[in-house]
Design an enzyme around this catalytic site. Sequence first.
Site, short mmCIF file in Angstrom:
data_model
loop_
_atom_site.label_atom_id
_atom_site.label_comp_id
_atom_site.label_asym_id
_atom_site.label_seq_id
_atom_site.Cartn_x
_atom_site.Cartn_y
_atom_site.Cartn_z
N CYS A 13 4.55 -16.00 -23.35
CA CYS A 13 5.10 -14.75 -22.82
C CYS A 13 3.97 -13.75 -22.61
CB CYS A 13 6.14 -14.18 -23.77
SG CYS A 13 5.46 -13.61 -25.35
N CYS A 16 1.99 -12.84 -25.65
CA CYS A 16 0.94 -13.83 -25.96
C CYS A 16 -0.32 -13.53 -25.16
CB CYS A 16 1.44 -15.24 -25.64
SG CYS A 16 2.85 -15.78 -26.60
N ASP A 423 -16.87 -0.46 12.87
CA ASP A 423 -18.17 -0.55 13.52
C ASP A 423 -17.96 -1.22 14.87
OD1 ASP A 423 -21.02 -0.62 13.80
OD2 ASP A 423 -20.94 -2.74 13.28
N ASP A 611 -20.36 -5.06 9.03
CA ASP A 611 -20.98 -6.36 8.77
C ASP A 611 -21.55 -6.47 7.35
OD1 ASP A 611 -23.24 -4.82 8.83
OD2 ASP A 611 -24.01 -5.63 10.71
N ASP A 615 -23.98 -1.22 7.59
CA ASP A 615 -22.91 -0.26 7.33
C ASP A 615 -22.70 -0.08 5.83
OD1 ASP A 615 -22.15 0.03 10.13
OD2 ASP A 615 -21.40 -2.01 9.97
#
Length: 719
Positions: A13, A16, A423, A611, A615
């Site tokens: 559960c 646990c 971009d 990319d 950037d």
Amino acid sequence: MEKQVIPVLEMSCAVCAATVEKTVGGLAGVGEATVNFSANTLQVVYDPQKISLTEIQAAVRAAGYDLVISENAEADAADAEQRNYRALKRRTAGAWIFGIPVMVLSMIFHNPSSALAWVLMVLTLPVLYLGRSFYVSGWRAAKRGRANMDTLVMLSTAVSFLFSLFTTIYPSFWNSMGLTPHVYYEAVSMIIAFVLTGKLLEARAKQSTSASIRSLMELQPDTARLVDEKGEERDVPVAMLRLGDRVSVRPGEKIPVDGIVWDGGSFVDESMISGESEAVEKQPGDRVLAGTLNQRGAFLLKVEASGSDTVLARMVRMVREAQGSKAPVQGLVDKVAAVFVPTVMVLSVFTFVIWLVVAGWGMFPHALLSAVSVLVIACPCALGLATPTALTVGIGKGAQQHILIKDAFALENMCRVNAVVLDKTGTLTEGAPRVVSEKLYPDFERYAPVLLAAEVRSEHPLALSLVEHLRQKGIIPTDISAFESITGKGVVCEYGGAPFWIGNKAMAVERLNGDTVLPDSYTVYFGNAHSLLATFEVKDTLKPTSKEAVAQLKQCGVEVYMLTGDKESSALEIAQAAGIDHYRWNVLPDDKEQFVVNLQQQGKCVAMVGDGINDSQALARADVSVAMGKGTDVAMDVAMVTLMNSDLTLLPKTVALSRKTVRIIRENLFWAFGYNVVCIPIAAGVLFPLGILLTPMWASAAMAFSSVSVILNSLRLRK
């Protein structure tokens, strides 16, 4: 510090999972520990100089659970889960085989005789044995001062059985008090049978949530055909391959490792990794990836990476880590789960006492039933499964669609994005200029080999585009002399003693002395001493899917912006073609970052798409960073989200996937919390004045259904 995702066994559960997480997180040398109950995994960041995986495993075992840290941990964990699943099926079937007669006899005989009570007790004993895991787990937790879901099952069934056993042995005790003796063996049997059934359905459904990981792992073959120094081939396990080994790949086979084509050539289907449907031609020196499919040709490859170092393995590892991460909303659930079971135990005792105080000893059986029902129906599993199941399915679904999501934070944050900054070059456009139109004059075909020879020598960025264009025409370069590059204008050369030139419009005007009317809008001009021979328009073009992607983002209510370092005319042309209303040109990296900051100051949640390199400043500043990749880019390790191919329509798909996943999480949490808020009072008996009292048997059925319903709701994301 190292990061590992380790399979966990024996968890039953959410409590646990919290126990394992707290146990590992408290160890010296461990920086961070996160347990995904849905995927049964522990993601741990630790210092191997201070603590080893074996020591972490020992601590987890001491807490009553186990870790799989072998070399083939995934396979070993899968085998263990299959064994546990088969054992669970047998125990569940056995519980129903013995439990149904108990239930039927109890329904027929509401007040069973002493002899029948003994029969019911004997039939219940095998059910208790089949449900012994609840008692083992519950006792382990109790010894450490903790309580989990199994504690509730243990207490409810133990109280019911011991009460019934006492009544079976001493029915006269209740008769002497003027009460009718009742036994609740059917409650014991049905609680265990229903809870086991719920766990069985839960285990089966949880296997479905991890189907995407298994499908990725199955892409890589287990064996490879190694070529030794004598040129002889033999099949070996992929794990035995070393860097520099040569491997033979035949038509129709999956490529077993990452490598470089050494000899031969073929066309390779890389769609399973990059999503690009067109097969890619591979020649000596080209890179090939594990898991991709060789089509027609045969070739030898030189091993560059195998096993856990391949691009495919990195993808699997990234998805696994993302599925093991926690969404911010999970923090609330963890706090609730930590106090949930003790609170339920208190509520159960409170229910029992209130019944006796209000209704007196004559309602003792009802008091006991209500207290047991409260213990049974209060299920923390639904709460624990609400978030991780949806995340596991959502992130896995993204991987199948070639969208790699780095963590749960990115997935949850993406749904709030209302501004996307794109971009231009390589994101909206192809990223490589090509010839889009040409105008050929007399004698061009005669001198085309001169143009190709000059462009092969040129270092100008547009030269490669012209070379590719001319070679597609079948032109073969000739020998030229006196080659010279003129900065800012173009190149000149000689062929057969005559001068030729290739350059921009300024060079054309200079070489032709204004005697020829030059066509506008062209980029490259080619001529000789007397005349213009050809003009070419070379430019970076919009990707076929960019316009559709922008339109879909707008339909999602997302504003789209374009930033480029290019000139205004190029920016205007691409923006108009893509349907983008907001754009900036001549933008430097610092300007891109500031633009993102300005949008954020306006209250927008911003996703930056680029990319991953030039950037980087804007990507780091954005709320969500998205990298465009082709399956092998380093950006896969940098951005929060990586689109594995050049198809920009993956971006609106990512937004839609995020919104659907977060909606499913909210639905799960609503039903999990709502279920307990509504059902616990009913189990306690608030509707008894209306003649409604929830028996422990139906409480256990409702509890099992709650967990399964949460998982089934999450699995809707797979459709």
